[in-house]
Structures are given as structure tokens and as C-alpha cells.
Design an enzyme around this catalytic site. Structure first.
Site, PDB file in Angstrom:
ATOM      1  N   GLU A 164      22.611  49.514  27.446  1.00  0.00           N
ATOM      2  CA  GLU A 164      22.462  48.238  28.153  1.00  0.00           C
ATOM      3  C   GLU A 164      23.610  47.883  29.095  1.00  0.00           C
ATOM      4  O   GLU A 164      24.368  46.936  28.848  1.00  0.00           O
ATOM      5  CB  GLU A 164      22.274  47.104  27.137  1.00  0.00           C
ATOM      6  CG  GLU A 164      21.119  47.321  26.188  1.00  0.00           C
ATOM      7  CD  GLU A 164      20.789  46.087  25.339  1.00  0.00           C
ATOM      8  OE1 GLU A 164      21.576  45.133  25.347  1.00  0.00           O
ATOM      9  OE2 GLU A 164      19.739  46.089  24.683  1.00  0.00           O
ATOM     10  N   GLU A 352      15.341  50.424  21.267  1.00  0.00           N
ATOM     11  CA  GLU A 352      15.525  49.220  20.448  1.00  0.00           C
ATOM     12  C   GLU A 352      14.336  48.308  20.647  1.00  0.00           C
ATOM     13  O   GLU A 352      13.886  48.084  21.780  1.00  0.00           O
ATOM     14  CB  GLU A 352      16.769  48.408  20.865  1.00  0.00           C
ATOM     15  CG  GLU A 352      18.074  48.987  20.428  1.00  0.00           C
ATOM     16  CD  GLU A 352      19.270  48.122  20.837  1.00  0.00           C
ATOM     17  OE1 GLU A 352      19.126  46.882  20.961  1.00  0.00           O
ATOM     18  OE2 GLU A 352      20.347  48.702  21.036  1.00  0.00           O
TER      19      GLU A 352
HETATM   20  C1  FCB Z   1      20.726  44.397  22.067  1.00  0.00           C
HETATM   21  C2  FCB Z   1      21.925  45.197  21.613  1.00  0.00           C
HETATM   22  C3  FCB Z   1      22.012  45.400  20.129  1.00  0.00           C
HETATM   23  C4  FCB Z   1      21.555  44.187  19.361  1.00  0.00           C
HETATM   24  C5  FCB Z   1      20.235  43.680  19.879  1.00  0.00           C
HETATM   25  C6  FCB Z   1      19.686  42.474  19.144  1.00  0.00           C
HETATM   26  O1  FCB Z   1      21.017  43.765  23.258  1.00  0.00           O
HETATM   27  O2  FCB Z   1      21.915  46.450  22.212  1.00  0.00           O
HETATM   28  O3  FCB Z   1      23.322  45.781  19.820  1.00  0.00           O
HETATM   29  O4  FCB Z   1      22.531  43.236  19.365  1.00  0.00           O
HETATM   30  O5  FCB Z   1      20.323  43.367  21.221  1.00  0.00           O
END
Ligand code: FCB
Length: 447
Positions: A164, A352
Site C-alpha cells: 500500500e 488483504e
Molecule cells: C491495511 C493495512 C493492514 C491493516 C488493514 C486493516 O491498510 O495494510 O496493515 O491495517 O489495512
């Protein structure tokens, strides 16, 4: 019933600072997150990652839990200040921990997926001109990545350079919510550029080493954006918001340029783009092997003359998670389709996706997190639809394996499919973990 391909990669994800603890052990020096979390007012009730889930000492138990759930892959990150506690000073004890972890994973047939940078920049790098603000950060990162390839190269099938970049730059140097907590838009774009450039250099280094059986990519957080109405001004605002969250990162990586409309808008705010040097965009756009996508929510945007981006978020109609993020699985499908249409046919991994819920251990000693099951199920359905339509989606990683340090929110938000009692460090498989186990076993979700 929805069926997933046989070789679909079912995973869980974490990151170093959020789970490891052991911040002073085996030669690790502080990262910007140690400093930030220890600065008054920066995190919820002053929470820090000092102990976190104590994963550094409990990794065997945690891998055992993954085995119990049946996950096929584990995405974790490496803490840079364990590997280079000082500039140019390599610490082999730091990498030893990850070697032990990887051995444990391989013994249990779980594929290790490594994120090289998940935000814990060494403090020493920050001291030298603000970390990512200093163009030397590109060189430091490439050295660090190269060392990791040397030590673990071919045992890691998937290498993710950055997690990110939007958060590591805009949220950290522009909005100030994440370490190092700066609020300067010019700095945000400089940091973003150096992070992207360091990604390109790390990919080049990877290719030069000709690592067999391993691939390299990057993970972006993408937030699909929709105009609040059909009005032209709302559409324009949504276009800028999309440039801000998505295109500023996708375009340089896949098209080799920054989006023109955003260059024009940003130049009014930050002045010259003199930090972009000749050849940088060629480096940033070197071919990668896969794209990681982190997806949580969408944004609905209306025009606001007074905002820097001419855009303002308006609340959507959907239900929200404990983070206040609107739940919108259709938007995951939208963004995957768009990637396929406009950017790449490369393999995509959802690196994620998950939800923070109000989790409680009930009298029966369990955690009945139905809302999380619902969230994951609906997003998996959206993912399955994309695959059915011919999309090149190869895997899905739940965020997160276990509850952990949720950055500025400290331990107040729980994202795990495994519950962590921070007083005792006891782990309890939530209902979502048991449900996920069933999904993985059959590669199927029941509607
Ligand atoms: C993302 C992050 C991760 C976690 C999630 C909820 O932005 O990569 O580390 O905090 O959000």
C-alpha cells in the site's frame, strides 16, 4: 454453491510491526512506528507494538494454528530494522527469525509470501532527511531487498515489494495519520515517488539475480470511487478522487506515467515535480509478475469547491464495519474488472480483505463473529464471479490471521479470524476461522 479453482491460493495475512513484539531483541533498532506510537496522542490510548501478539516468540504456535485452519499460504512482512539496524550494517540474527518461521511454514506445507515493506521504516533512515523524502531511500531499499533475496530468494514463491504505497506516502506524509505523521502534500508526493521508484529498483534487482521459481509484484490498496450523482461536477470530483487513491499508483506501474489530470491538479498544490528524474518512470514500470490488491471499501464522492481535491466523501447506504467502512462487495468485483480492462491481465491476488467487528468471547469460550463470516463470504462471491468471467485471480488472503495492532487504532479494532487475549496471549479460533477452514477444505462457498 460456488466452486473455486483447485489451485486457488487460500491465505491469511499479517505484518511485522502489527504482530511481532520483541522490539528490542536480536539487534532490532526502532522503526518510525516505534517512535510514532510512543509519541503522545498518535495512537489509541498510546498503544504500541512493543509486545503486540508476541509472535516473535510464539510463531510456532501461530503456524500450528494456520495448519489447523488449513491455509495454503501465509503472507507476512519482514521488519527492515531487524535486517539493517543501522545504515549499511547487516544483522544476520534478524534474518534468522524469518528463516525459522519459513522452515516452520514449509514443514507444514504452507507457502510463505513475503512483503518486503509494510511500513516499519528504520528510524535511522528517517533521521537521514525524513526517510522516503530522501532519494537515497531508493538505494537503501534496494540493498535491503537484495539482501532478502540472497538469504531467502528461492524459498519464497511470491515477493511483494511494498504494501500500500498510498498509505506509506499520502496517509503518512500528507494526512499525518500514520508514521511519521507529517502533513505536507508536497512531501506526500515525494515519498510516493521514491517508494514507487524503490519498487522498480527492487524488481530490477530481483530479475538480475535470476531467482528460480519465484515471482515479484506489488500490493496496492485500491478504493473504487463513485460519483454521488449524475452531475458533471460530482463526476469530475470522483475522477480526481480516483486519481488520488488509485490511478496515481496504477498508472506509473502499468502505463509508465503519472495521470495527466492529476499532474495538473497537484502542480497547483505542490509546485514543480522536480523530484521526478529522467528514467524514473521506466524504472517504476518495469514488468512485474503479479499484482496484489488490498480491498476493504469504496468511496462515494461529491464535488466540493473548497477541498484540495475538489472532492468530498459522502456516506454510502451500505452497512459499516467497526472501522466505519462501508461494506460493498460489488465494488471489489468492479475494481477487479477495471484492472482487467484497463491495466493488466497478470495474475492478481487479493492480498488483504477482511473486517473489524465487535468481537467478544462468550460464555461458551467462543467468538461468534457472524458479521465477519458474512463479509468474507460476500467478498469471496464477488471474487468468484470475476474468476467465472475469465478474470485472472489466483488467490485470496484474509486480513488478518489474528487480532493485532491496528496502527493508529491500537488494539481497539479486531480484524483477526483468530482472537487474541492480549493479557494472556491466548489465541482462540473465532467462528470465522472454523468457517474458513471448511471453505478451504472443499474450495467451495455455500450461498
Ligand atoms: C491495511 C493495512 C493492514 C491493516 C488493514 C486493516 O491498510 O495494510 O496493515 O491495517 O489495512
Amino acid at each position: 454453491m460456488i466452486k473455486f479453482p483447485k489451485d486457488f491460493v487460500w491465505g491469511v495475512a499479517t505484518s511485522s510491526y502489527q504482530i511481532e513484539g520483541a522490539v528490542n531483541e536480536d539487534g532490532r533498532t526502532p522503526s518510525i512506528w516505534d517512535t510514532f506510537s510512543k509519541t503522545e496522542g498518535k495512537t489509541y490510548q498510546g498503544h504500541t507494538g512493543d509486545v503486540a501478539c508476541d509472535h516473535y516468540h510464539r510463531y510456532k504456535e501461530d503456524v500450528e494454528i494456520m495448519k489447523e485452519i488449513g491455509v495454503k499460504a501465509y503472507r507476512f512482512s519482514i521488519a527492515w530494522p531487524r535486517i539493517f539496524p543501522e545504515e549499511g550494517k547487516y544483522n544476520s540474527k534478524g534474518i534468522d527469525f524469518y528463516k525459522r518461521l519459513v522452515d516452520e511454514l514449509l514443514k507444514k506445507d504452507i507457502m510463505p509470501v513475503v512483503t518486503i515493506y509494510h511500513w516499519d521504516l528504520p528510524q535511522w533512515a528517517y533521521e537521514k532527511g525524513g526517510g522516503w523524502l530522501n532519494r537515497d531511500s531508493v538505494k537503501w531499499f534496494a540493498e535491503y531487498a537484495t539482501k532478502l533475496y540472497e538469504e531467502l530468494g528461492d524459498v519464497i514463491p511470491l515477493w511483494i515489494t511494498h504494501n500500500e504505497p498510498w498509505c506509506a506516502s499520502i496517509l503518512s506524509y500528507g494526512i499525518g495519520e500514520h508514521a511519521p505523521g507529517h502533513k505536507d502534500y508536497r512531501e506526500a508526493l515525494i515519498a510516493a515517488h521514491h517508494i514507487l521508484l524503490s519498487h522498480g529498483e527492487a524488481v530490477k534487482a530481483f530479475r538480475e539475480m535470476n531467482i528460480k521459481g519465484s515471482e515479484v509484484g506489488i500490493t496496492l490498496n485500491l478504493t473504487p470511487v463513485y460519483p454521488a450523482s449524475e452531475k458533471e461536477e460530482d463526476k469530475l470530483a470522483a475522477q480526481y478522487a480516483d486519481g488520488f487513491s488509485n490511478r496515481w499508483f496504477l498508472d506509473p506501474i502499468f502505463k509508465g506515467n503519472y495521470p495527466q489530470d492529476m499532474m495538473e491538479l497537484y502542480s497547483k498544490i505542490i509546485g514543480e515535480f522536480d523530484f521526478i528524474k529522467e528514467g524514473d518512470l521506466e524504472t517504476i514500470s518495469v514488468p512485474i509478475d503479479f499484482l496484489g490488491v488490498n480491498y476493504y471499501t469504496r468511496n462515494i464522492i461529491k464535488y466540493n469547491e473548497n477541498s484540495m481535491l475538489k472532492a468530498e466523501n459522502v456516506p454510502g447506504p451500505g452497512k459499516r464495519t467497526e472501522m466505519g467502512w462501508e461494506i460493498s462487495p460489488e465494488s471489489l468485483h468492479d475494481i477487479l474488472k477495471r484492472l482487467d480492462r484497463e491495466y493488466t491481465k497478470l495474475p492478481i491476488y487479493i492480498t488483504e480483505n477482511g473486517a473489524a467487528c465487535k468481537d467478544e468471547v462468550t460464555e461458551d469460550g467462543r467468538v461468534h463473529d457472524y458479521e465477519r463470516i458474512e463479509y468474507i463470504k460476500e467478498h469471496l462471491k464477488a471474487a468468484a464471479k470475476f474468476i467465472e468471467e475469465g478474470g485472472n485471480l489466483k488467490g485470496y488472503f484474509v486480513w488478518s490471521l489474528m487480532d493485532n495492532f491496528e496502527w493508529a487504532h491500537g488494539y481497539s479494532k479486531r480484524f483477526g479470524i483468530v482472537y487474541v487475549d492480549y493479557k494472556t496471549q491466548k489465541r482462540i479460533l473465532k467462528d470465522s476461522a472454523l468457517w474458513y477452514k471448511g471453505v478451504i477444505q472443499r474450495s467451495v462457498i455455500e450461498e
